[in-house]
Each structure stands twice: as C-alpha cells, then as structure tokens.
Motif scaffolding. Sequence first.
Motif, PDB file in Angstrom:
ATOM      1  N   VAL A  18     -66.525   7.304  14.417  1.00 35.05           N
ATOM      2  CA  VAL A  18     -66.449   5.856  14.602  1.00 35.05           C
ATOM      3  C   VAL A  18     -65.484   5.539  15.728  1.00 35.05           C
ATOM      4  N   ILE A  19     -65.877   4.578  16.554  1.00 33.08           N
ATOM      5  CA  ILE A  19     -64.966   4.065  17.573  1.00 33.08           C
ATOM      6  C   ILE A  19     -65.033   2.542  17.519  1.00 33.08           C
ATOM      7  N   GLU A  20     -63.873   1.916  17.607  1.00 33.89           N
ATOM      8  CA  GLU A  20     -63.795   0.457  17.600  1.00 33.89           C
ATOM      9  C   GLU A  20     -63.327  -0.013  18.968  1.00 33.89           C
ATOM     10  N   MET A  21     -64.063  -0.972  19.522  1.00 33.36           N
ATOM     11  CA  MET A  21     -63.723  -1.558  20.817  1.00 33.36           C
ATOM     12  C   MET A  21     -64.033  -3.046  20.779  1.00 33.36           C
ATOM     13  N   ASN A  22     -63.120  -3.835  21.259  1.00 38.75           N
ATOM     14  CA  ASN A  22     -63.344  -5.280  21.364  1.00 38.75           C
ATOM     15  C   ASN A  22     -63.838  -5.896  20.061  1.00 38.75           C
ATOM     16  N   GLY A  23     -63.319  -5.422  18.942  1.00 37.87           N
ATOM     17  CA  GLY A  23     -63.710  -5.960  17.645  1.00 37.87           C
ATOM     18  C   GLY A  23     -65.056  -5.494  17.141  1.00 37.87           C
ATOM     19  N   GLU A  24     -65.682  -4.579  17.850  1.00 42.14           N
ATOM     20  CA  GLU A  24     -66.992  -4.037  17.456  1.00 42.14           C
ATOM     21  C   GLU A  24     -66.827  -2.575  17.060  1.00 42.14           C
ATOM     22  N   GLU A  25     -67.747  -2.074  16.252  1.00 43.21           N
ATOM     23  CA  GLU A  25     -67.686  -0.694  15.781  1.00 43.21           C
ATOM     24  C   GLU A  25     -68.985   0.041  16.120  1.00 43.21           C
ATOM     25  N   ALA A  26     -68.854   1.198  16.768  1.00 45.48           N
ATOM     26  CA  ALA A  26     -70.001   2.062  17.064  1.00 45.48           C
ATOM     27  C   ALA A  26     -69.837   3.321  16.228  1.00 45.48           C
ATOM     28  N   GLU A  27     -70.953   3.934  15.836  1.00 43.94           N
ATOM     29  CA  GLU A  27     -70.876   5.119  14.996  1.00 43.94           C
ATOM     30  C   GLU A  27     -71.979   6.118  15.311  1.00 43.94           C
ATOM     31  N   LEU A  28     -71.677   7.363  15.005  1.00 46.47           N
ATOM     32  CA  LEU A  28     -72.657   8.445  15.014  1.00 46.47           C
ATOM     33  C   LEU A  28     -72.558   9.066  13.626  1.00 46.47           C
ATOM     34  N   THR A  29     -73.633   8.952  12.841  1.00 45.27           N
ATOM     35  CA  THR A  29     -73.605   9.442  11.469  1.00 45.27           C
ATOM     36  C   THR A  29     -74.285  10.797  11.374  1.00 45.27           C
ATOM     37  N   LEU A  58     -68.992   9.407  21.468  1.00 45.86           N
ATOM     38  CA  LEU A  58     -69.109   9.866  20.087  1.00 45.86           C
ATOM     39  C   LEU A  58     -69.794  11.227  20.036  1.00 45.86           C
ATOM     40  N   MET A  59     -70.841  11.364  20.812  1.00 46.22           N
ATOM     41  CA  MET A  59     -71.574  12.620  20.848  1.00 46.22           C
ATOM     42  C   MET A  59     -70.714  13.753  21.408  1.00 46.22           C
ATOM     43  N   GLU A  60     -69.983  13.482  22.475  1.00 45.60           N
ATOM     44  CA  GLU A  60     -69.112  14.509  23.064  1.00 45.60           C
ATOM     45  C   GLU A  60     -68.044  14.962  22.080  1.00 45.60           C
ATOM     46  N   ARG A  61     -67.536  14.028  21.266  1.00 46.05           N
ATOM     47  CA  ARG A  61     -66.548  14.398  20.250  1.00 46.05           C
ATOM     48  C   ARG A  61     -67.172  15.327  19.214  1.00 46.05           C
ATOM     49  N   MET A  62     -68.417  15.010  18.802  1.00 47.90           N
ATOM     50  CA  MET A  62     -69.093  15.873  17.830  1.00 47.90           C
ATOM     51  C   MET A  62     -69.326  17.263  18.416  1.00 47.90           C
ATOM     52  N   ILE A  63     -69.688  17.323  19.674  1.00 40.30           N
ATOM     53  CA  ILE A  63     -69.905  18.605  20.352  1.00 40.30           C
ATOM     54  C   ILE A  63     -68.594  19.391  20.419  1.00 40.30           C
ATOM     55  N   ASP A  64     -67.501  18.737  20.773  1.00 40.81           N
ATOM     56  CA  ASP A  64     -66.192  19.403  20.801  1.00 40.81           C
ATOM     57  C   ASP A  64     -65.834  19.949  19.422  1.00 40.81           C
ATOM     58  N   ASP A  65     -66.044  19.131  18.395  1.00 37.27           N
ATOM     59  CA  ASP A  65     -65.742  19.583  17.035  1.00 37.27           C
ATOM     60  C   ASP A  65     -66.620  20.771  16.651  1.00 37.27           C
ATOM     61  N   ALA A  66     -67.894  20.741  17.025  1.00 41.76           N
ATOM     62  CA  ALA A  66     -68.802  21.855  16.711  1.00 41.76           C
ATOM     63  C   ALA A  66     -68.303  23.147  17.345  1.00 41.76           C
ATOM     64  N   ARG A  67     -67.862  23.063  18.571  1.00 42.48           N
ATOM     65  CA  ARG A  67     -67.351  24.258  19.256  1.00 42.48           C
ATOM     66  C   ARG A  67     -66.066  24.769  18.609  1.00 42.48           C
ATOM     67  N   HIS A  68     -65.184  23.873  18.234  1.00 45.45           N
ATOM     68  CA  HIS A  68     -63.906  24.288  17.646  1.00 45.45           C
ATOM     69  C   HIS A  68     -64.026  24.726  16.195  1.00 45.45           C
ATOM     70  N   GLU A  69     -64.952  24.115  15.451  1.00 41.92           N
ATOM     71  CA  GLU A  69     -65.072  24.403  14.025  1.00 41.92           C
ATOM     72  C   GLU A  69     -66.201  25.380  13.705  1.00 41.92           C
ATOM     73  N   GLY A  70     -67.057  25.662  14.694  1.00 45.31           N
ATOM     74  CA  GLY A  70     -68.104  26.663  14.506  1.00 45.31           C
ATOM     75  C   GLY A  70     -69.352  26.203  13.776  1.00 45.31           C
ATOM     76  N   PHE A  71     -69.676  24.910  13.848  1.00 40.93           N
ATOM     77  CA  PHE A  71     -70.938  24.474  13.254  1.00 40.93           C
ATOM     78  C   PHE A  71     -71.951  24.142  14.343  1.00 40.93           C
ATOM     79  N   LYS A  72     -73.222  24.136  13.974  1.00 42.24           N
ATOM     80  CA  LYS A  72     -74.312  23.747  14.866  1.00 42.24           C
ATOM     81  C   LYS A  72     -74.739  22.327  14.517  1.00 42.24           C
ATOM     82  N   ILE A  73     -75.371  21.675  15.477  1.00 40.20           N
ATOM     83  CA  ILE A  73     -75.853  20.304  15.304  1.00 40.20           C
ATOM     84  C   ILE A  73     -77.374  20.301  15.390  1.00 40.20           C
ATOM     85  N   PHE A  74     -78.021  19.734  14.369  1.00 35.40           N
ATOM     86  CA  PHE A  74     -79.460  19.506  14.436  1.00 35.40           C
ATOM     87  C   PHE A  74     -79.653  18.052  14.848  1.00 35.40           C
TER      88      PHE A  74
END
Length: 96
Positions: A18-29, A58-74
């Motif tokens: 989740v990222i909040e900007m200008n009072g709005e919230e975007a998410e990648l679930t 949001l996607m780049e953060r998930m990719i970084d986490d996948a590389r550091h934590e060792g999971f794959k993304i479908f």
Amino acid sequence: MSEDGIRLEIEGGRGRYVIEMNGEEAELTFSVASPTLRIADHTGVPDALRGTGVGRRLMERMIDDARHEGFKIFPLCPFVNAERRKHPEWADVFSV
C-alpha cells in the motif's frame, strides 16, 4: 512504513502493498500460495494517482521483496502481467 513509503500488510493467506499519496491509497494485493509463491491478483490505483507511477512502484517493491525473501510471483493481475512482459530483467522472480 518503509523508506520507500510503501507499507506491506499480510494477514493469513492474503497481503497487500500500500502507498498513500495526496490522501489517496493505491494497492497491489496478493495471495500467499506457499512460502515460495505469491499470486499477484490485483493492482488498484485511484484515478487521482493514475500516471504517477505508483502502480509500478508497488510492483518494484514486490519484486525486491521476492528477490530478498526467495519467493516467486505468479502474475494473475493484468497490470502485473503486462509490466512483466515489458521487463525481461524481472524474469527471475516470476513463475509463469
């Protein structure tokens, strides 16, 4: 909140970035399918934030986490899947 301004929330088998900007919230679930697989199922960006790059952040953060934590993304989410196709350098974290 991390230094990139993105918050990770995981509860049971579901999670979201989740990222909040200008009072709005975007998410990648996502769903946690196993310790080594997460299914990216939805990216939601409000109209007020479209074109700002938050979906990709949001996607780049998930990719970084996948590389550091060792999971794959479908990439079930159409946005994530489309971005994956544009970036072959991300192939190492995707399970397709």
